[in-house]
Write an enzyme that holds these catalytic residues in place. Structure first.
Site, PDB file in Angstrom:
ATOM      1  N   TYR A  42       0.845  -1.316  -0.010  1.00  0.00           N
ATOM      2  CA  TYR A  42      -0.098   0.092  -0.032  1.00  0.00           C
ATOM      3  C   TYR A  42       0.826   1.429  -0.160  1.00  0.00           C
ATOM      4  CZ  TYR A  42      -3.040   3.706   1.460  1.00  0.00           C
ATOM      5  OH  TYR A  42      -3.699   4.773   1.564  1.00  0.00           O
ATOM      6  N   LYS A  70       1.342   4.110  -2.719  1.00  0.00           N
ATOM      7  CA  LYS A  70       0.804   5.533  -2.976  1.00  0.00           C
ATOM      8  C   LYS A  70       2.173   6.329  -3.088  1.00  0.00           C
ATOM      9  CE  LYS A  70      -2.713   6.867  -1.704  1.00  0.00           C
ATOM     10  NZ  LYS A  70      -3.892   7.149  -2.581  1.00  0.00           N
TER      11      LYS A  70
HETATM   12  N1  LIG Z   1      -8.730   6.199   4.935  1.00  0.00           N
HETATM   13  C1  LIG Z   1      -7.581   6.872   5.551  1.00  0.00           C
HETATM   14  O1  LIG Z   1      -7.306   7.030   6.680  1.00  0.00           O
HETATM   15  C2  LIG Z   1      -6.729   7.580   4.439  1.00  0.00           C
HETATM   16  C3  LIG Z   1      -7.047   7.498   2.929  1.00  0.00           C
HETATM   17  N2  LIG Z   1      -6.191   7.822   2.076  1.00  0.00           N
HETATM   18  C4  LIG Z   1      -6.494   7.920   0.622  1.00  0.00           C
HETATM   19  O2  LIG Z   1      -7.835   8.474   0.397  1.00  0.00           O
HETATM   20  C5  LIG Z   1      -8.421   7.772  -0.693  1.00  0.00           C
HETATM   21  C6  LIG Z   1      -9.662   7.454  -0.445  1.00  0.00           C
HETATM   22  O3  LIG Z   1      -9.584   6.595   0.589  1.00  0.00           O
HETATM   23  P1  LIG Z   1     -10.968   5.963   1.643  1.00  0.00           P
HETATM   24  O4  LIG Z   1     -12.129   6.828   1.225  1.00  0.00           O
HETATM   25  O5  LIG Z   1     -10.475   5.735   2.867  1.00  0.00           O
HETATM   26  O6  LIG Z   1     -11.134   4.557   0.869  1.00  0.00           O
HETATM   27  P2  LIG Z   1     -12.409   3.922   0.350  1.00  0.00           P
HETATM   28  O7  LIG Z   1     -12.066   2.652  -0.025  1.00  0.00           O
HETATM   29  O8  LIG Z   1     -13.530   4.232   1.071  1.00  0.00           O
HETATM   30  O9  LIG Z   1     -12.624   4.763  -1.009  1.00  0.00           O
HETATM   31  C7  LIG Z   1     -11.934   4.281  -2.248  1.00  0.00           C
HETATM   32  C8  LIG Z   1     -13.151   4.428  -3.350  1.00  0.00           C
HETATM   33  O10 LIG Z   1     -12.323   3.969  -4.510  1.00  0.00           O
HETATM   34  C9  LIG Z   1     -12.949   3.129  -5.254  1.00  0.00           C
HETATM   35  N3  LIG Z   1     -12.089   2.477  -6.114  1.00  0.00           N
HETATM   36  C10 LIG Z   1     -11.314   1.299  -5.663  1.00  0.00           C
HETATM   37  N4  LIG Z   1     -11.018   0.783  -6.667  1.00  0.00           N
HETATM   38  C11 LIG Z   1     -11.267   1.666  -7.832  1.00  0.00           C
HETATM   39  C12 LIG Z   1     -11.078   1.198  -9.292  1.00  0.00           C
HETATM   40  N5  LIG Z   1     -10.469   0.208  -9.679  1.00  0.00           N
HETATM   41  N6  LIG Z   1     -11.901   2.029 -10.184  1.00  0.00           N
HETATM   42  C13 LIG Z   1     -12.353   3.097  -9.564  1.00  0.00           C
HETATM   43  N7  LIG Z   1     -12.846   3.208  -8.283  1.00  0.00           N
HETATM   44  C14 LIG Z   1     -12.291   2.275  -7.356  1.00  0.00           C
HETATM   45  C15 LIG Z   1     -13.678   2.271  -4.223  1.00  0.00           C
HETATM   46  O11 LIG Z   1     -14.927   1.877  -4.732  1.00  0.00           O
HETATM   47  C16 LIG Z   1     -14.268   3.412  -3.302  1.00  0.00           C
HETATM   48  O12 LIG Z   1     -15.490   4.003  -3.498  1.00  0.00           O
HETATM   49  C17 LIG Z   1      -7.299   6.860  -1.011  1.00  0.00           C
HETATM   50  O13 LIG Z   1      -6.598   7.112  -2.272  1.00  0.00           O
HETATM   51  C18 LIG Z   1      -6.585   6.711  -0.171  1.00  0.00           C
HETATM   52  O14 LIG Z   1      -5.291   5.956  -0.507  1.00  0.00           O
HETATM   53  C19 LIG Z   1      -5.129   8.582   2.508  1.00  0.00           C
HETATM   54  C20 LIG Z   1      -4.610   8.941   3.796  1.00  0.00           C
HETATM   55  C21 LIG Z   1      -5.654   8.380   4.592  1.00  0.00           C
HETATM   56  C1  LIG Z   2      -2.985  -3.072  17.254  1.00  0.00           C
HETATM   57  C2  LIG Z   2      -4.343  -2.801  17.258  1.00  0.00           C
HETATM   58  C3  LIG Z   2      -4.818  -2.658  18.622  1.00  0.00           C
HETATM   59  O1  LIG Z   2      -5.919  -2.075  19.077  1.00  0.00           O
HETATM   60  C4  LIG Z   2      -4.766  -1.655  16.569  1.00  0.00           C
HETATM   61  C5  LIG Z   2      -4.522  -1.636  14.963  1.00  0.00           C
HETATM   62  C6  LIG Z   2      -4.783  -0.280  14.269  1.00  0.00           C
HETATM   63  C7  LIG Z   2      -4.457  -0.254  12.937  1.00  0.00           C
HETATM   64  C8  LIG Z   2      -5.483  -1.115  12.261  1.00  0.00           C
HETATM   65  C9  LIG Z   2      -4.559   1.099  12.563  1.00  0.00           C
HETATM   66  C10 LIG Z   2      -3.602   2.075  13.261  1.00  0.00           C
HETATM   67  C11 LIG Z   2      -3.002   2.950  12.203  1.00  0.00           C
HETATM   68  C12 LIG Z   2      -4.004   3.031  11.110  1.00  0.00           C
HETATM   69  C13 LIG Z   2      -3.400   3.626   9.766  1.00  0.00           C
HETATM   70  C14 LIG Z   2      -3.060   4.842   9.928  1.00  0.00           C
HETATM   71  O2  LIG Z   2      -4.168   5.770  10.300  1.00  0.00           O
HETATM   72  C15 LIG Z   2      -2.568   5.774   8.670  1.00  0.00           C
HETATM   73  C16 LIG Z   2      -3.292   4.978   7.229  1.00  0.00           C
HETATM   74  C17 LIG Z   2      -3.120   5.863   6.017  1.00  0.00           C
HETATM   75  C18 LIG Z   2      -3.644   5.475   5.010  1.00  0.00           C
HETATM   76  O3  LIG Z   2      -3.540   6.170   3.941  1.00  0.00           O
HETATM   77  C19 LIG Z   2      -4.402   4.355   4.781  1.00  0.00           C
HETATM   78  C20 LIG Z   2      -4.795   3.679   6.170  1.00  0.00           C
HETATM   79  C21 LIG Z   2      -3.885   3.850   7.171  1.00  0.00           C
HETATM   80  C22 LIG Z   2      -2.773   2.860   6.791  1.00  0.00           C
HETATM   81  C23 LIG Z   2      -4.445   3.346   8.733  1.00  0.00           C
HETATM   82  C24 LIG Z   2      -4.977   1.656   8.557  1.00  0.00           C
HETATM   83  C25 LIG Z   2      -5.277   1.254  10.184  1.00  0.00           C
HETATM   84  C26 LIG Z   2      -4.174   1.416  10.978  1.00  0.00           C
HETATM   85  C27 LIG Z   2      -3.105   0.627  10.640  1.00  0.00           C
END
Ligand SMILES: NC(=O)C1=CN([C@@H]2O[C@H](COP(=O)(O)OP(=O)(O)OC[C@H]3O[C@@H](n4cnc5c(N)ncnc54)[C@H](O)[C@@H]3O)[C@@H](O)[C@H]2O)C=CC1
Ligand SMILES: C[C@@H](CO)CCC[C@@H](C)[C@H]1CC[C@H]2[C@@H]3[C@H](O)CC4=CC(=O)CC[C@]4(C)[C@H]3CC[C@]12C
EC number: 1.1.1.-
Length: 369
Positions: A159, A163
């Protein structure tokens, strides 16, 4: 006058617009982007909630498509002024293969860039991640860091590798000539761990706590701090960056910005308790209940079981060597770069973000039973 107002209307495309973050970006654009004329929502899985948006004044076009299919991306991008590329495969649990993660996150991003170049779309905002920087495999803390902080970024997990590669593609594409002869302007936003309405891991922790009679057990020392950011503020930063890219192309083009707000720095578990506590859960232990070596052992055991069971069943628990390392390493961001470059200020205060998230957890938890 009516003509010039008409001429200013813009077409936006949000890839991954039905995901956790994507839905917030879509709704934020509709609420806060006055120049929006058409909003294209591109996703592999379209949400039923999109239907209700189609009755508003802005034309909302739902496009079911796959970012790994170049022709589908090009068709969606054609005629768009701005692309916000949030689609991605967020998998740190081993649900998808490394090849699939690479295909979606890297090739998908390449397809978006090439579509912009071919069709003449000039403005691209990419949702990157803090994971592009770290935590690294050595577990070095990143304490109150900013975009210029020196840090040894070493990735092995698919992952963060994907990214980092995708972000590089986006930044290198800045300045490329697009169809029509003008330069492409790109920037990348790097959220830390996002929380808020729609956060599935938070909901899973809540359900797990309910199953355990209202208890969660501390596994990570409270001194390990994580930077977290509210999804509404991440969405707002995307909207502002997209809006300002044209006017501030020279300053913003090719730049990265951490996503930040006023959420407090806490350990992953203590931060989650800000929401799960008011929902009736308790975190047991001022210190971790299990010794760290035992957690490392359990994480390794989970990885082994995942590998052994893969031919039969998908075993993908939250705890694995990678998630343990991330959870157990301090990663906090302190910066004002987005404020200086494009005037970003969080739209939602910490109190507001907290209240909204608590209400969502309560509703999501009860609908699950
Ligand atoms: N959730 C988090 O804490 C973080 C997320 N991100 C980034 O933010 C973005 C959104 O993440 P989330 O909303 O958390 O994930 P999510 O899984 O909820 O949303 C991703 C969306 O992309 C769509 N998708 C996946 N594969 C696809 C494909 N092949 N074609 C078209 N659509 C596709 C999925 O259907 C989904 O709706 C991602 O790029 C992720 O890397 C960055 C930092 C933290
Ligand atoms: C050891 C467990 C005991 O409770 C807790 C495990 C928690 C993990 C699943 C999460 C801890 C940190 C999270 C990640 C972090 O917030 C940064 C992220 C950034 C992204 O772009 C995608 C998601 C994630 C990797 C996020 C995923 C879940 C954790 C590893």
């Amino acid at each position: 006058m009516a003509d010039s107002a008409q001429a200013q209307k813009l077409v936006y495309l949000v890839t991954g617009g039905c995901g956790f973050l994507g839905e917030h970006v879509v709704r934020m654009l509709l609420q806060r982007e006055p120049r929006l004329g058409e909003l294209r929502v591109f996703d592999r899985h379209l949400g039923p909630w999109l239907e209700e948006l189609k009755t508003g004044p802005v034309r909302v076009t739902a496009i079911q498509g796959d970012v790994t299919e170049a022709h589908e991306v090009a068709a969606a991008v054609a005629g768009a002024h701005v692309v916000i590329h949030t689609a991605g495969l967020v998998d740190v649990f081993g649900r998808a293969s490394p090849e699939t993660i690479h295909e979606v996150n890297v090739q998908g991003t390449r397809n978006v860039i090439e579509a912009c170049v071919q069709t003449g779309t000039r403005f691209l905002v990419y949702t990157s991640s803090m994971e592009v920087v770290g935590p690294n495999t050595k577990g070095h803390p990143f304490y109150r860091g900013n975009e210029d902080t020196l840090y040894e970024a070493v990735h092995r997990h698919p992952y963060p590798c994907s990214k980092a590669l995708a972000e590089r593609l986006v930044l290198e594409a800045n300045g490329r000539e697009v169809h029509g002869g003008l330069p492409l302007v790109t920037c990348a936003l790097r959220p830390t761990g996002i929380y808020g309405e729609g956060h599935q891991i938070m909901r899973d922790f809540y359900r797990q706590g309910l199953r355990l009679g209202g208890w969660l057990f501390r596994a990570i020392p409270a001194s390990v701090e994580h930077g977290r950011v509210y999804v509404g503020n991440v969405a707002w930063m995307h909207v502002l960056a997209a809006r300002e890219l044209e006017r501030r192309a020279a300053l913003m083009g090719g730049q990265v910005y951490f996503c930040y707000d006023g959420s407090p720095y806490k350990s992953y578990e203590d931060f989650n308790m800000e929401f799960l506590g008011p929902c009736g859960l308790q975190l047991v232990g001022a210190r971790p209940l299990l010794p760290y070596w035992l957690l490392v052992f359990l994480a390794a055991l989970n990885a082994l079981l995942q590998w052994l069971l893969r031919p039969l069943v998908l075993y993908a628990p939250l705890l694995n060597p990678y998630t343990l390392a991330v959870a157990n390493t301090t990663f906090t961001v302190s910066t004002n770069k987005a404020q200086r470059h494009f005037g970003y200020e969080p739209l939602f205060s910490w109190e507001d973000s907290r209240t909204r998230t608590i209400l969502w957890v309560q509703a999501a938890g009860s609908s699950a039973q």
